[in-house]
Design an enzyme around this catalytic site. Structure first.
Site, mmCIF file in Angstrom:
data_model
loop_
_atom_site.group_PDB
_atom_site.id
_atom_site.type_symbol
_atom_site.label_atom_id
_atom_site.label_comp_id
_atom_site.label_asym_id
_atom_site.label_seq_id
_atom_site.Cartn_x
_atom_site.Cartn_y
_atom_site.Cartn_z
ATOM 1 N N HIS A 82 -76.770 39.572 15.265
ATOM 2 C CA HIS A 82 -76.231 38.673 16.291
ATOM 3 C C HIS A 82 -75.337 39.475 17.224
ATOM 4 O O HIS A 82 -74.511 40.272 16.780
ATOM 5 C CB HIS A 82 -75.404 37.543 15.660
ATOM 6 N N ASP A 161 -71.441 21.985 15.177
ATOM 7 C CA ASP A 161 -71.022 23.024 16.124
ATOM 8 C C ASP A 161 -71.482 22.689 17.527
ATOM 9 O O ASP A 161 -70.756 22.889 18.500
ATOM 10 C CB ASP A 161 -71.573 24.400 15.713
ATOM 11 N N ARG A 168 -65.178 21.838 23.165
ATOM 12 C CA ARG A 168 -64.247 22.956 23.398
ATOM 13 C C ARG A 168 -64.383 23.470 24.824
ATOM 14 O O ARG A 168 -63.396 23.862 25.469
ATOM 15 C CB ARG A 168 -64.535 24.092 22.401
ATOM 16 N N SER A 183 -67.926 28.878 14.711
ATOM 17 C CA SER A 183 -69.049 28.427 15.527
ATOM 18 C C SER A 183 -70.239 29.380 15.380
ATOM 19 O O SER A 183 -71.368 28.963 15.079
ATOM 20 C CB SER A 183 -68.577 28.360 16.991
ATOM 21 N N LYS A 187 -73.894 28.819 12.599
ATOM 22 C CA LYS A 187 -75.291 28.827 13.047
ATOM 23 C C LYS A 187 -76.056 29.966 12.382
ATOM 24 O O LYS A 187 -77.181 29.812 11.936
ATOM 25 C CB LYS A 187 -75.342 28.983 14.568
HETATM 26 N N1 URA Z 1 -70.684 31.582 21.063
HETATM 27 C C1 URA Z 1 -70.759 30.594 20.143
HETATM 28 O O1 URA Z 1 -71.822 30.321 19.604
HETATM 29 N N2 URA Z 1 -69.634 29.917 19.850
HETATM 30 C C2 URA Z 1 -68.444 30.191 20.406
HETATM 31 O O2 URA Z 1 -67.469 29.545 20.081
HETATM 32 C C3 URA Z 1 -68.383 31.210 21.353
HETATM 33 C C4 URA Z 1 -69.518 31.906 21.653
#
Ligand code: URA
Length: 438
Positions: A82, A161, A168, A183, A187
């Site tokens: 990632h 999320d 957010r 967050s 995922k």
């Molecule tokens: N990318 C995400 O998936 N979440 C965040 O909070 C910031 C960047």
């Protein structure tokens, strides 16, 4: 659990109980807690932070708010990568088939670009027919067949999320390390990969502008993944100048193909090889980073990695004739160079401004609903330290609109600084973070 008590506890800087975090997230995802209470808690977390125990529970609760992909039926070990995102970052496109060709399955759920940062799915969609909305069953089937699959997240993956991130975004609570960590990791962990390598970028074109913030984010995410039983490593890498020599969707596919044919730019190859080698070691198919690099290089040299990309694209419905003959990918109508106005050495290529130039051309989005033009962007980008002569191209701009081309050219001009003396690029790979050193 009374939501206002949980908010007050965090507001006053106290640690939240595990059961309260879990119930708060469950109830929010179920629509039983309104946005204003979730926003108040997010703001309290923004100011007061979270302990490691709290952020791990938050991640786990968000991960469990939806489907968990089960990759245990796969024969190969699994590893994913990632990146926190940047300009010209097409690493996933070459890393997934490269690592898969070494016997590691790469289940990759990617995102779309927003703002200056490009998205892997947008790049892949430059290939006509490529499907970025696989069902979980087809995702697993393609993984079992060719060892890698890159698709979008389904609505059922970490839905808490999805809802919280949107909230957010409009309540000033994005730049909080505990919230960002939970967050991203919720995922990535739901994806079912046993191992995860993180590319946490810092600099002008990155989400994290300072090395200190990037380091803290990387350490937090590595510790969370480790606690949850996953093999974890993070690299801190530079995003002050763009990665590689292209930015823009179709152009980045072309650069990926060239890289898999052994003609990739040095910085792109360095980051790709370093991340891939970590994945091979974590997955247990290489004993050391050195042997991993030998395996990876042989798959590049033999053309197997490129064949693997073509297999994945075919299975996901894409037209591989565009990879064999990249002139068949979407092409812009206008291509113009930006020429150097003096002799000199490239001292800066500001990734933020290059990203903005691509955005101006229509190659990115400012809102999630915007459509993008896959053909536009920047190619043949000079790098810090290059010596250039008056009149020599510093980059080429690909546009489909004259006024956008002119505006992007001005922006690109501002991005590049020439100096009389030699320019030194910031270190590309700054640091490696492993669970034992967080
Ligand atoms: N990318 C995400 O998936 N979440 C965040 O909070 C910031 C960047």
């Amino acid at each position: 659990m009374l939501p206002q008590w949980v908010i007050e506890t965090k507001r006053d800087g106290k640690q939240l109980a595990e059961a309260d975090i879990r119930e708060f997230i469950r109830a929010y995802a179920a629509g039983e807690i309104p946005d204003y209470q979730m926003a108040a808690l997010a703001m309290a977390i923004f100011f007061q932070g979270m302990t490691f125990e709290e952020v791990t529970v938050l991640t786990d609760a968000m991960m469990r708010s939806g489907d968990l992909i089960d990759t245990r039926s796969l024969e190969q070990p699994t590893a994913d990568k990632h990146s926190t995102g940047g300009i010209g970052d097409k690493v996933s496109l070459l890393l997934a088939p490269l690592v898969a060709s070494c016997g590691v399955a790469v289940p990759m759920l990617s995102g779309r670009g927003l703002g200056i940062t490009g998205g892997t799915l947008d790049k892949l969609e430059a290939i006509p027919g490529y499907c970025t909305a696989l069902s979980p069953d087809s995702f697993l089937e393609i993984l079992a067949t060719c060892g890698c699959a890159i698709t979008g997240q389904t609505a059922d993956l970490a839905p808490a999320d999805k809802k919280l991130y949107a909230l957010r975004d409009v309540t000033g609570t994005v730049p909080s390390i505990p919230l960002i960590s939970a967050s991203i990791m919720s995922k990535k962990l739901a994806e079912g990969s046993a191992n995860l390598v993180l590319d946490v970028k810092w600099g002008k074109g990155a989400f994290m502008k300072t090395l200190e913030d990037a380091r803290e984010l990387a350490r937090t995410m590595v510790a969370i993944g480790h606690k949850m039983g996953r093999g974890m490593t993070a690299l801190l890498t530079d995003m002050n100048q763009p990665l590689g020599c292209t930015a823009g969707n179709s152009l980045e596919i072309i650069e990926t193909v060239e890289a898999l044919q052994g003609k990739g730019p040095k910085d792109l190859m360095e980051v790709t090889m370093a991340l891939s080698a970590e994945m091979l070691v974590l997955a247990g198919v290489a004993e050391s980073l050195e042997t991993a690099r030998v395996q990876l290089q042989s798959k590049l040299d033999s053309g197997e990695a490129f064949e693997r990309l073509k297999a994945m694209v075919t299975l996901q419905g894409g037209d591989i004739r565009t990879l064999d003959e990249t002139s068949k990918l979407p092409q812009a109508g206008l291509v113009e160079p930006l020429d150097a106005e003096a002799n000199g050495v490239v001292a800066e290529v500001n990734a933020d401004l290059i990203g903005r130039a691509v955005l101006l051309l229509g190659g990115g989005r400012t809102q999630v609903t915007d459509t993008i033009d896959p053909a536009v962007g920047i190619s043949d980008l000079c790098k810090i330290g290059d010596t250039v002569l008056l009149g020599q191209p510093l980059l080429n701009i690909h546009a489909n609109d004259r006024s956008k081309l002119d505006a992007a050219k001005q922006m690109a001009q501002d991005a590049i600084t020439l100096s009389d003396s030699s320019g030194t690029a910031p270190a590309l790979i700054v640091e490696t973070i492993r669970p034992e050193n967080v």
